[in-house]
Design a protein around this motif. Structure first.
Motif, mmCIF file in Angstrom:
data_model
loop_
_atom_site.group_PDB
_atom_site.id
_atom_site.type_symbol
_atom_site.label_atom_id
_atom_site.label_comp_id
_atom_site.label_asym_id
_atom_site.label_seq_id
_atom_site.Cartn_x
_atom_site.Cartn_y
_atom_site.Cartn_z
ATOM 1 N N ASN A 45 34.302 36.622 26.315
ATOM 2 C CA ASN A 45 35.561 36.013 25.877
ATOM 3 C C ASN A 45 36.662 36.212 26.912
ATOM 4 O O ASN A 45 37.833 36.324 26.562
ATOM 5 N N ALA A 46 36.294 36.270 28.185
ATOM 6 C CA ALA A 46 37.272 36.513 29.247
ATOM 7 C C ALA A 46 37.101 35.491 30.363
ATOM 8 O O ALA A 46 35.975 35.097 30.694
ATOM 9 N N TYR A 47 38.231 35.056 30.914
ATOM 10 C CA TYR A 47 38.240 34.047 31.963
ATOM 11 C C TYR A 47 39.244 34.448 33.031
ATOM 12 O O TYR A 47 40.143 35.243 32.790
ATOM 13 N N ARG A 48 39.101 33.860 34.224
ATOM 14 C CA ARG A 48 40.058 34.099 35.297
ATOM 15 C C ARG A 48 40.298 32.793 36.035
ATOM 16 O O ARG A 48 39.364 32.082 36.390
ATOM 17 N N ILE A 49 41.564 32.512 36.270
ATOM 18 C CA ILE A 49 41.961 31.414 37.142
ATOM 19 C C ILE A 49 42.368 32.064 38.457
ATOM 20 O O ILE A 49 43.249 32.927 38.475
ATOM 21 N N ALA A 50 41.712 31.689 39.541
ATOM 22 C CA ALA A 50 42.023 32.220 40.869
ATOM 23 C C ALA A 50 42.557 31.070 41.716
ATOM 24 O O ALA A 50 41.873 30.063 41.901
ATOM 25 N N ILE A 51 43.788 31.228 42.208
ATOM 26 C CA ILE A 51 44.451 30.174 42.973
ATOM 27 C C ILE A 51 44.702 30.690 44.384
ATOM 28 O O ILE A 51 45.278 31.768 44.564
ATOM 29 N N ALA A 52 44.288 29.916 45.387
ATOM 30 C CA ALA A 52 44.512 30.286 46.783
ATOM 31 C C ALA A 52 45.953 29.949 47.154
ATOM 32 O O ALA A 52 46.334 28.787 47.200
ATOM 33 N N VAL A 53 46.752 30.988 47.388
ATOM 34 C CA VAL A 53 48.177 30.797 47.674
ATOM 35 C C VAL A 53 48.536 31.457 49.009
ATOM 36 O O VAL A 53 49.502 32.213 49.098
ATOM 37 N N ALA A 54 47.773 31.135 50.051
ATOM 38 C CA ALA A 54 48.036 31.692 51.376
ATOM 39 C C ALA A 54 49.449 31.342 51.808
ATOM 40 O O ALA A 54 49.902 30.213 51.654
ATOM 41 N N GLY A 55 50.146 32.340 52.325
ATOM 42 C CA GLY A 55 51.506 32.123 52.812
ATOM 43 C C GLY A 55 52.574 32.374 51.765
ATOM 44 O O GLY A 55 53.754 32.424 52.084
ATOM 45 N N PHE A 56 52.188 32.527 50.498
ATOM 46 C CA PHE A 56 53.152 32.790 49.427
ATOM 47 C C PHE A 56 53.102 34.266 49.063
ATOM 48 O O PHE A 56 52.025 34.841 48.915
ATOM 49 N N GLY A 57 54.263 34.867 48.901
ATOM 50 C CA GLY A 57 54.340 36.224 48.394
ATOM 51 C C GLY A 57 54.482 36.184 46.881
ATOM 52 O O GLY A 57 54.750 35.124 46.296
ATOM 53 N N ALA A 58 54.331 37.336 46.239
ATOM 54 C CA ALA A 58 54.464 37.398 44.785
ATOM 55 C C ALA A 58 55.837 36.914 44.336
ATOM 56 O O ALA A 58 55.982 36.314 43.269
ATOM 57 N N GLU A 59 56.862 37.148 45.159
ATOM 58 C CA GLU A 59 58.221 36.724 44.809
ATOM 59 C C GLU A 59 58.408 35.213 44.901
ATOM 60 O O GLU A 59 59.362 34.660 44.347
#
Length: 148
Positions: A45-59
């Motif tokens: 019952n668990a899923y993960r969406i993984a998005i490639a965000v090279a060049g972006f910081g958490a902020e």
């Protein structure tokens, strides 16, 4: 692209309007390819969406849940004008991605590491909707009756 008329679904059913809206949105949505992403099942019952965000910081990233969907957006702050690129292959343009959630799926958390934004989801089925075994009652035996 094909057009599907979902009107018969609306007039022949009650309570499926959200499903019809999701189908309508999926069939008419523009196919965006940026940023690339994966959706994986990490448990029963668990899923993960993984998005490639090279060049972006958490902020530079924003994740929010609204109207039964996870909305991920990214906006990079203005870069230094003094930089000169000979080749620019890492896109850091603004984006917004929307992932519609099924009933009883909630966002458990998000993390950003090594250029990947991971959003963990969990499906929590309420007790009332879980399968349950119903005990079959046995008839009570008649006591004290004589057969004539």
């Amino acid at each position: 692209m094909r057009n599907f008329d979902l009107t018969p679904l609306y007039r022949a059913s009650v309570g499926f309007d959200r499903m019809a809206d999701v189908m309508d949105r999926a069939l008419s949505a523009d196919v965006a390819s940026y940023p690339p992403y994966n959706i994986e099942k990490t448990g029963e019952n668990a899923y993960r969406i993984a998005i490639a965000v090279a060049g972006f910081g958490a902020e530079d990233l924003n994740v929010e849940v609204r109207d039964g969907a996870v909305i991920v957006s990214g906006r990079k702050a203005a870069e230094d004008e003094g930089r000169t690129f000979l080749h620019r292959g890492i896109a850091t343009r603004a984006f917004e991605r929307r992932f519609t959630l099924a009933d009883h799926v909630r966002v458990e958390g998000a993390s950003h590491q090594d250029g990947m934004l991971n959003i963990d989801l969990v499906r929590e089925i309420p007790e009332a909707l879980k399968p349950r075994r119903i005990e079959i009652a046995k008839p009570a035996k008649a006591v004290g009756k004589l057969d004539a």
